[in-house]
Structures are given as C-alpha cells and as structure tokens.
Write a protein that holds these residues in place. Structure first.
Motif, PDB file in Angstrom:
ATOM      1  N   LEU A   1       2.645 105.263 -10.069  1.00 20.00           N
ATOM      2  CA  LEU A   1       1.829 104.041  -9.998  1.00 20.00           C
ATOM      3  C   LEU A   1       2.287 103.218  -8.797  1.00 20.00           C
ATOM      4  CD1 LEU A   1       2.158 103.286 -13.814  1.00 20.00           C
ATOM      5  CD2 LEU A   1       0.028 104.015 -12.671  1.00 20.00           C
ATOM      6  N   ASP A   2       1.336 102.717  -7.991  1.00 22.41           N
ATOM      7  CA  ASP A   2       1.720 101.977  -6.791  1.00 22.41           C
ATOM      8  C   ASP A   2       2.470 100.691  -7.120  1.00 22.41           C
ATOM      9  OD1 ASP A   2       0.505 103.941  -5.399  1.00 22.41           O
ATOM     10  OD2 ASP A   2      -1.409 102.870  -5.128  1.00 22.41           O
ATOM     11  N   GLN A   3       1.861  99.915  -8.009  1.00 21.80           N
ATOM     12  CA  GLN A   3       2.472  98.608  -8.326  1.00 21.80           C
ATOM     13  C   GLN A   3       2.134  98.245  -9.766  1.00 21.80           C
ATOM     14  OE1 GLN A   3       0.845  94.906  -6.482  1.00 21.80           O
ATOM     15  NE2 GLN A   3       2.975  94.540  -5.811  1.00 21.80           N
ATOM     16  N   ILE A   4       3.092  97.709 -10.487  1.00 17.14           N
ATOM     17  CA  ILE A   4       2.819  97.309 -11.879  1.00 17.14           C
ATOM     18  C   ILE A   4       3.485  95.975 -12.173  1.00 17.14           C
ATOM     19  CG2 ILE A   4       2.773  99.729 -12.641  1.00 17.14           C
ATOM     20  CD1 ILE A   4       5.437  99.168 -14.122  1.00 17.14           C
ATOM     21  N   LEU A   5       2.969  95.339 -13.238  1.00 17.74           N
ATOM     22  CA  LEU A   5       3.671  94.217 -13.861  1.00 17.74           C
ATOM     23  C   LEU A   5       4.105  94.704 -15.235  1.00 17.74           C
ATOM     24  CD1 LEU A   5       4.665  91.365 -14.351  1.00 17.74           C
ATOM     25  CD2 LEU A   5       2.334  90.695 -14.907  1.00 17.74           C
ATOM     26  N   LEU A   6       5.406  94.712 -15.491  1.00 16.27           N
ATOM     27  CA  LEU A   6       5.948  95.239 -16.744  1.00 16.27           C
ATOM     28  C   LEU A   6       6.366  94.076 -17.654  1.00 16.27           C
ATOM     29  CD1 LEU A   6       6.884  97.856 -18.259  1.00 16.27           C
ATOM     30  CD2 LEU A   6       9.129  97.481 -17.212  1.00 16.27           C
ATOM     31  N   ASN A   7       5.871  94.093 -18.904  1.00 16.20           N
ATOM     32  CA  ASN A   7       6.253  93.083 -19.892  1.00 16.20           C
ATOM     33  C   ASN A   7       7.727  93.287 -20.267  1.00 16.20           C
ATOM     34  OD1 ASN A   7       6.684  91.544 -22.174  1.00 16.20           O
ATOM     35  ND2 ASN A   7       4.662  91.942 -23.057  1.00 16.20           N
ATOM     36  N   GLY A   8       8.556  92.262 -20.027  1.00 20.53           N
ATOM     37  CA  GLY A   8      10.000  92.386 -20.258  1.00 20.53           C
ATOM     38  C   GLY A   8      10.362  92.461 -21.731  1.00 20.53           C
ATOM     39  N   ASN A   9       9.404  92.150 -22.599  1.00 23.81           N
ATOM     40  CA  ASN A   9       9.654  92.037 -24.032  1.00 23.81           C
ATOM     41  C   ASN A   9      10.227  93.315 -24.634  1.00 23.81           C
ATOM     42  OD1 ASN A   9       8.590  92.391 -26.920  1.00 23.81           O
ATOM     43  ND2 ASN A   9       8.399  90.179 -26.544  1.00 23.81           N
ATOM     44  N   ASN A  10       9.825  94.487 -24.087  1.00 25.35           N
ATOM     45  CA  ASN A  10      10.234  95.770 -24.667  1.00 25.35           C
ATOM     46  C   ASN A  10      11.309  96.491 -23.870  1.00 25.35           C
ATOM     47  OD1 ASN A  10       9.081  96.158 -27.076  1.00 25.35           O
ATOM     48  ND2 ASN A  10       7.139  96.911 -26.249  1.00 25.35           N
ATOM     49  N   VAL A  11      11.944  95.778 -22.919  1.00 28.71           N
ATOM     50  CA  VAL A  11      12.980  96.417 -22.107  1.00 28.71           C
ATOM     51  C   VAL A  11      14.279  96.472 -22.916  1.00 28.71           C
ATOM     52  CG1 VAL A  11      14.451  96.131 -20.076  1.00 28.71           C
ATOM     53  CG2 VAL A  11      11.976  95.734 -19.891  1.00 28.71           C
ATOM     54  N   ALA A  12      14.876  97.644 -23.033  1.00 32.59           N
ATOM     55  CA  ALA A  12      16.165  97.774 -23.750  1.00 32.59           C
ATOM     56  C   ALA A  12      17.317  97.632 -22.767  1.00 32.59           C
ATOM     57  CB  ALA A  12      16.240  99.111 -24.473  1.00 32.59           C
ATOM     58  N   MET A  13      17.171  98.256 -21.558  1.00 31.44           N
ATOM     59  CA  MET A  13      18.319  98.332 -20.648  1.00 31.44           C
ATOM     60  C   MET A  13      17.846  98.523 -19.202  1.00 31.44           C
ATOM     61  SD  MET A  13      21.308 101.236 -20.945  1.00 31.44           S
ATOM     62  CE  MET A  13      21.162 101.232 -22.744  1.00 31.44           C
ATOM     63  N   LEU A  14      18.552  97.926 -18.248  1.00 32.65           N
ATOM     64  CA  LEU A  14      18.283  98.135 -16.821  1.00 32.65           C
ATOM     65  C   LEU A  14      19.497  98.818 -16.206  1.00 32.65           C
ATOM     66  CD1 LEU A  14      16.844  94.622 -15.797  1.00 32.65           C
ATOM     67  CD2 LEU A  14      15.586  96.640 -16.578  1.00 32.65           C
ATOM     68  N   VAL A  15      19.238  99.834 -15.367  1.00 35.28           N
ATOM     69  CA  VAL A  15      20.346 100.529 -14.689  1.00 35.28           C
ATOM     70  C   VAL A  15      20.089 100.475 -13.189  1.00 35.28           C
ATOM     71  CG1 VAL A  15      21.713 102.651 -14.543  1.00 35.28           C
ATOM     72  CG2 VAL A  15      20.484 102.099 -16.681  1.00 35.28           C
ATOM     73  N   PRO A  16      20.753  99.532 -12.474  1.00 38.89           N
ATOM     74  CA  PRO A  16      20.550  99.419 -11.020  1.00 38.89           C
ATOM     75  C   PRO A  16      20.809 100.749 -10.319  1.00 38.89           C
ATOM     76  CG  PRO A  16      21.916  97.610 -11.844  1.00 38.89           C
ATOM     77  CD  PRO A  16      21.799  98.599 -12.956  1.00 38.89           C
ATOM     78  N   GLY A  17      19.846 101.197  -9.516  1.00 36.60           N
ATOM     79  CA  GLY A  17      20.044 102.389  -8.689  1.00 36.60           C
ATOM     80  C   GLY A  17      20.018 103.685  -9.461  1.00 36.60           C
ATOM     81  N   GLY A  18      19.887 103.619 -10.773  1.00 35.63           N
ATOM     82  CA  GLY A  18      19.940 104.850 -11.581  1.00 35.63           C
ATOM     83  C   GLY A  18      18.571 105.500 -11.724  1.00 35.63           C
ATOM     84  N   SER A  19      18.575 106.693 -12.370  1.00 38.77           N
ATOM     85  CA  SER A  19      17.314 107.400 -12.626  1.00 38.77           C
ATOM     86  C   SER A  19      17.542 108.401 -13.758  1.00 38.77           C
ATOM     87  CB  SER A  19      16.857 108.145 -11.378  1.00 38.77           C
ATOM     88  OG  SER A  19      15.927 109.160 -11.736  1.00 38.77           O
ATOM     89  N   PRO A  20      16.498 108.627 -14.575  1.00 39.91           N
ATOM     90  CA  PRO A  20      16.675 109.627 -15.642  1.00 39.91           C
ATOM     91  C   PRO A  20      16.934 111.018 -15.067  1.00 39.91           C
ATOM     92  CG  PRO A  20      14.366 108.876 -15.511  1.00 39.91           C
ATOM     93  CD  PRO A  20      15.181 108.000 -14.619  1.00 39.91           C
ATOM     94  N   GLU A  21      16.580 111.223 -13.812  1.00 39.47           N
ATOM     95  CA  GLU A  21      16.789 112.511 -13.171  1.00 39.47           C
ATOM     96  C   GLU A  21      18.289 112.726 -12.925  1.00 39.47           C
ATOM     97  OE1 GLU A  21      13.637 113.921 -11.700  1.00 39.47           O
ATOM     98  OE2 GLU A  21      12.316 112.170 -11.696  1.00 39.47           O
ATOM     99  N   ASP A  22      19.112 111.643 -12.982  1.00 43.06           N
ATOM    100  CA  ASP A  22      20.558 111.817 -12.746  1.00 43.06           C
ATOM    101  C   ASP A  22      21.226 112.448 -13.961  1.00 43.06           C
ATOM    102  OD1 ASP A  22      19.842 110.358 -10.581  1.00 43.06           O
ATOM    103  OD2 ASP A  22      20.778 108.465 -11.234  1.00 43.06           O
ATOM    104  N   THR A  23      20.697 112.199 -15.166  1.00 42.39           N
ATOM    105  CA  THR A  23      21.440 112.625 -16.384  1.00 42.39           C
ATOM    106  C   THR A  23      21.089 114.073 -16.728  1.00 42.39           C
ATOM    107  OG1 THR A  23      19.628 111.881 -17.798  1.00 42.39           O
ATOM    108  CG2 THR A  23      21.277 110.246 -17.258  1.00 42.39           C
TER     109      THR A  23
END
Lengths: 85, 85, 85, 85, 85, 85, 85
Positions: free
Chosen positions: D63-85
């Motif tokens: 997706l080019d650009q989104i607005l994400l509702n923060g209400n359902n965010v559990a965790m933020l990982v700066p610089g991370g990606s699910p592809e790393d794990t």
C-alpha cells in the motif's frame, strides 16, 4: 413535522410510566421508571425481567425495585412490552 | 466539488426524515429521526426493526417510538432501507 | 525525507477524494470523503460496501451517502480500493 | 546506563524510518513513519501488510500510504521486520 | 512494616533494570526498561518475547528495542523471568 | 449499624496486610499490599498466584514483588485466601 | 405517583441493608452495603457469593468483607436474594 425530541427529554417524559428495556444480549425488562442519570442508569419499580435460557425456555422474574446499569442498554421503548410482539 | 459536510451536520439534516440504521452485529432499523445527542443516541418514531434469528429467519418488529443507544451504531444511511438492497 | 504528516492532516487532504476504509472484522468500503470529525466519524458519498458472508461469498452494496462510525475503522487507504489487490 | 527514553520520544525518533507494527491479533505491517498523534494513530508510506488467513496462508499487500488506527497496536519495533524472525 | 510504594514509583525504580511483563492472553516479555508514561506504555531494550502457539509450542523472539502498548499489560514482575518458574 | 466505609478507605486499611485478589477470568492472587493508586493498580509483595490450566490442574507461582493492573480486578477480599474455601 | 428517585440516591438508601447484586455473566452476590463510590464500586459485609460452575452445579461462598469492582455490575436489587426466585 413532529417537534425535535432529545434522548434525555424522552426518558424524562417516561418518569412514572411503563418502559420496555431491551439489553445487549437476550435480556429484556419492563418496569415503571422512577429515576435515571446521565449514563441512563435507571431506578425501576414493579419490574418483570424476561430471560431466555440456553435451551430456549423463557423465564419471567418479578422484582419490586431495581437499579439497572445503563451500560448494557441497547434500546428503550416507552409504554412497550415484549408481550406486544 | 460537493461542500464539506460534518457528521453531526448530516444527522441534523435528517431530523424528520427516514433513516436506515445499521448496528454492529446483524440488527438493522429504519425510523423517522426525532432527535439525537452528541453520542448519536437517537429518538426514532415509526420504527421497523429487522432481525435475523440464529436459524436465518428474518423478523420485522414495528415500534411506535424508541430511544436507541448510539454506542452500537455502525452506520447511518439517510433515506435508505434494507428493503432497497 | 518526506515532510511530517499528521493523521488528521492526511484525512483533511482526502476531502473530495476516493478513500478505501478497512474496518475491524471483514467489512471494507470505498467512498468519496465529504467530512469527518475528531473521532474519524466520516460522511461518505457514492459508497461501495464490500462484505464477505459467512460462506465466503463477496457482496457489493451501493449506497448514495452514509455516516460511518469511526470507532471500528482499522485503516484508511487514500485513493485505494480492494479491487486493486 | 542508557538514558531514559519516553514512548512518544521513541516514536518521534522513528519519523522517516522503517517501523515494524505488530497489531493485536495476527496482523503485522512495516512502513515508513510520516507522522503520528497522541493516540499513536500513524501515517505510514510504502507499507507492506502481512496477513495470515484462516487456513494459515501468509499474504503480503503493498500500500502506498495509509492512516493506521493506533487503538489496535500491540507493539512497535523500530527498524524491525517480520522477515527478520 | 515495609514503606508504602505507589505503582508508578515502583516502575520508576525499574528504569535500567530487567522487567518481566505478563500480558493479558499468553504473551510474556522480558526486557530492560528505558522509559514509560502514565498509561504504562513502555520502551524496552534487549527484549525476549515468549509466545505459545496454538499447538502449545513455545517460541522466543529477540528484539533490540520495542515500544509496548501498556493497554494489554496484566502484571509487571521486577527482575523476574518466565524462565524462573 | 457499622460505620460507612468507602472503597478506597477499605483498600487503604489493607496496606501492609494480606489481600486476596480475584481477577475477571480464573486467576487469583494473594499478596501483601504495599501501595495502590486511584485505578486500584496495586504493588504487592510475597505473592502467590493461583492459576487453573485449561485441563483444570491448579498451579501456584511464587513472586517476590509485582505491579498488578487494576483494570481486570473483579473483587478484593481483605485477609482472605482461596485456600480458605 | 411515586417521587423521583435517582440511582445514587437509591444506593445511598441501601447503606446498612442487604443488597442482591447481579453481575454481567452468571455470578450473583448478596451482602450488607457498607459504602460505595461514583463508579458503584462497593464495600460489602457478610457476603454470600453464588456461582454456577461450567457443569451447572451451584456453589455458595461466604466472605466476611469484600470490595467489589462496580464495572461488571448489571443490576442491584435492594433487599432481594436469588433464594427468593
């Protein structure tokens, strides 16, 4: 066109009258409204509570006076009753 | 481009008109809007309530006047009705 | 680096444009944004609602104008559509 | 000992960088943070959305650009990606 | 009798130390607390996330730094770890 | 008639004493109350946590000191313990 | 017509009397009301807790004094008891 009627105005008009209360979930009650607050918590007299058990049987419970938490109220029907439908 | 229209402005324009209300879950109603407050609690007249029972049968219930808790409203469709779709 | 863009600024830029709205649960809509408030309740015109029924069939419902409760919005995609993916 | 770092300070440091966002439930996203507000609603560019369907298949949506509702965010990982794990 | 200790005082004492965080649901984390706010959103370094998959297998994920939404935190155990039990 | 006792007054009287905490869901704890705030978040020492696993087995976990999120507390029983019932 | 009675007025009249408390879900309690606050958190003495286990068996638990979180209260019945129905 009927005049504008605000929610709390409508409830205020129901003081002393019968009120059918439909809760979120299957519970319904009918009672005489004695008082309420801004959260639509309600004091009700001569209450009949209609419950549907898991196996579908309908139960009626008579209660002299209750305080009902407005948090789970879905809908109020002035003067109505589940017995009408 | 159509002028900007704020949510409460839109509801205000619906006073005295038919309004289709889609709730979270399967419940839908159509009624004439008499009044509302900042939480979109609504006073509605000449209401038809559309319910889908667990076994899929559709029920219509007619109610003269109700106060609907705005907390569970998903969507309002001015002038619309489930009978249109 | 692209300039900082606040959430409400982004929505404001979308007034008059097509907006893809992804709700919590399976419901999605696309419509032209007419207005919004601080709770991201939105007035939308020329709306297509995409629903997935329990048996997986996809339904499209056309609605002229709606007021959408922002409470259940998960994500907004300016200019996007589920038909793109 | 590393200096004290407040939550909003950390997010502010992430403006213009890649951010891995883990939602409540199974949805995850990675995107470039453009802006945010006090409720951690976030504007994100160049977004990859990772979804796991009911039958376990993993889907990626760009997706080019989104607005994400923060209400359902559990965790933020700066610089991370699910592809790393 | 041990002196009175307020919740936010306890968390403040944990800055720079290891903290075991038990979430609502099955997720647990251990990390070094870098900062927090009044909602107990927390910045954590050197994080180990413990997850139990649907089939009961335990997974450990290492993350350098995270921002954790305090909304879903059930319990904090200063200096503790799930490996102790 | 016993004197009136406000909720926060009762908790205040429990500082330094053993307190049985019954959570929403099946979790229960007993600990010595060290401090609390207006949301009934609590600092507890010498804690025993009682959990019932999915297959009904009861587990006890000993924890030196915890901060418990008051959000999920159903009931407090001063001086009580699940071992009494 | 009976005089208007506000919710908190009704609870205040119950201080020192027996009160039947019906919770959301299946839990019910009866106790003597010692105090309450604006959120209807309640201090109760000589409490009998009525629980229905998963297999339908009814359990009674006696507790000297409790603090009950008002958040999950569905209904209060002054002077009532589940033993009456």
């Amino acid at each position: 066109m009927a005049a504008r009627l605000l929610p709390l105005e409508l409830i205020d008009k129901c003081i002393g009258s019968r009120l059918w209360i439909i809760m979120k979930g299957d519970k319904e009650l009918v009672g005489t409204l004695r008082g309420f607050d801004d959260y639509v918590n309600m004091v009700l007299d001569d209450v009949t509570e209609y419950e549907v058990d898991a196996d579908g049987t309908k139960r009626r419970i008579q209660l002299d006076q209750i305080l009902l938490n407005g948090n789970n109220v879905a809908m109020l029907v002035p003067g109505g009753s589940p017995e009408d439908t």
